[in-house]
Design an enzyme around this catalytic site. Structure first.
Site, mmCIF file in Angstrom:
data_model
loop_
_atom_site.group_PDB
_atom_site.id
_atom_site.type_symbol
_atom_site.label_atom_id
_atom_site.label_comp_id
_atom_site.label_asym_id
_atom_site.label_seq_id
_atom_site.Cartn_x
_atom_site.Cartn_y
_atom_site.Cartn_z
ATOM 1 N N CYS A 1 0.443 3.002 3.614
ATOM 2 C CA CYS A 1 0.851 2.564 4.813
ATOM 3 C C CYS A 1 1.973 1.423 4.507
ATOM 4 C CB CYS A 1 -0.287 2.005 5.750
ATOM 5 S SG CYS A 1 -1.117 0.565 5.078
ATOM 6 N N CYS B 1 -8.276 -5.468 -10.000
ATOM 7 C CA CYS B 1 -7.694 -4.554 -11.038
ATOM 8 C C CYS B 1 -7.409 -3.183 -10.076
ATOM 9 C CB CYS B 1 -8.986 -4.091 -11.778
ATOM 10 S SG CYS B 1 -8.484 -3.130 -13.185
ATOM 11 N N CYS C 1 -7.333 -1.310 1.171
ATOM 12 C CA CYS C 1 -6.075 -1.835 2.053
ATOM 13 C C CYS C 1 -6.743 -2.156 3.551
ATOM 14 C CB CYS C 1 -4.907 -0.782 2.310
ATOM 15 S SG CYS C 1 -3.763 -1.370 3.528
ATOM 16 N N CYS D 1 0.937 -1.151 0.266
ATOM 17 C CA CYS D 1 0.006 0.014 -0.125
ATOM 18 C C CYS D 1 0.925 1.240 0.002
ATOM 19 C CB CYS D 1 -0.854 -0.150 1.304
ATOM 20 S SG CYS D 1 -1.831 1.362 1.239
ATOM 21 N N CYS E 1 -5.249 0.532 6.375
ATOM 22 C CA CYS E 1 -5.403 1.872 6.370
ATOM 23 C C CYS E 1 -6.734 2.410 5.771
ATOM 24 C CB CYS E 1 -4.233 2.834 6.102
ATOM 25 S SG CYS E 1 -4.120 2.662 4.387
#
Length: 137
Positions: free
Chosen positions: A51, A120, A97, A48, A100
């Site tokens: 984070c 995607c 995610c 991510c 976060c």
């Protein structure tokens, strides 16, 4: 999964680029075929961009022809959260995610085996950590 990261909109805005903020915090979408990971072929882990939570292994990346980096599976079920999304007047499944709540993209049931799923993702929602040559599998 460890405790969720909680930040205010102003804190996220200060840490992220305008495009990252729009996509990751406001569920925007980058234009197809413009993201840095669409044609990327590195060996490692996609994390991510907000984070650094590990999300996808490069071994699960495939060329979907859609213009966004696509994966057939996340690293684990705990890495991402899935949510119903009706924002385009049809039901889609949003991928966030798990650490976060950053918007990553959407998952569709038209991917390759073994999962038949196509995660995607927006390149701006991802960073890449290259696998060390001597790193164990």
């Amino acid at each position: 999964m460890a405790d969720k990261i909680k930040k205010t909109e102003d804190e996220w805005r200060a840490e992220l680029s305008p495009e990252q903020f729009h996509v990751c915090r406001q569920a925007g979408t980058e234009r197809p075929f413009t993201g840095k990971y669409n044609d990327f072929k590195g060996n490692g882990t996609f994390v991510c961009s907000c984070c650094s939570n590990p999300l996808f292994d490069s071994e699960t990346k495939f060329n979907s022809g859609t213009g966004w980096p696509s994966f057939f599976a996340p690293l684990s079920k705990e890495a991402v959260d899935l949510h119903d999304d009706w924002s385009m007047f049809m039901k889609r499944t949003e991928v966030k995610c798990a650490k976060c709540d950053a918007h990553l993209g959407h998952v569709f049931p038209d991917g390759p085996p073994p999962t038949n799923q196509r995660f995607c993702m927006n390149s701006v929602s991802l960073d890449f950590q290259e696998k060390d040559e001597g790193q164990d599998e």
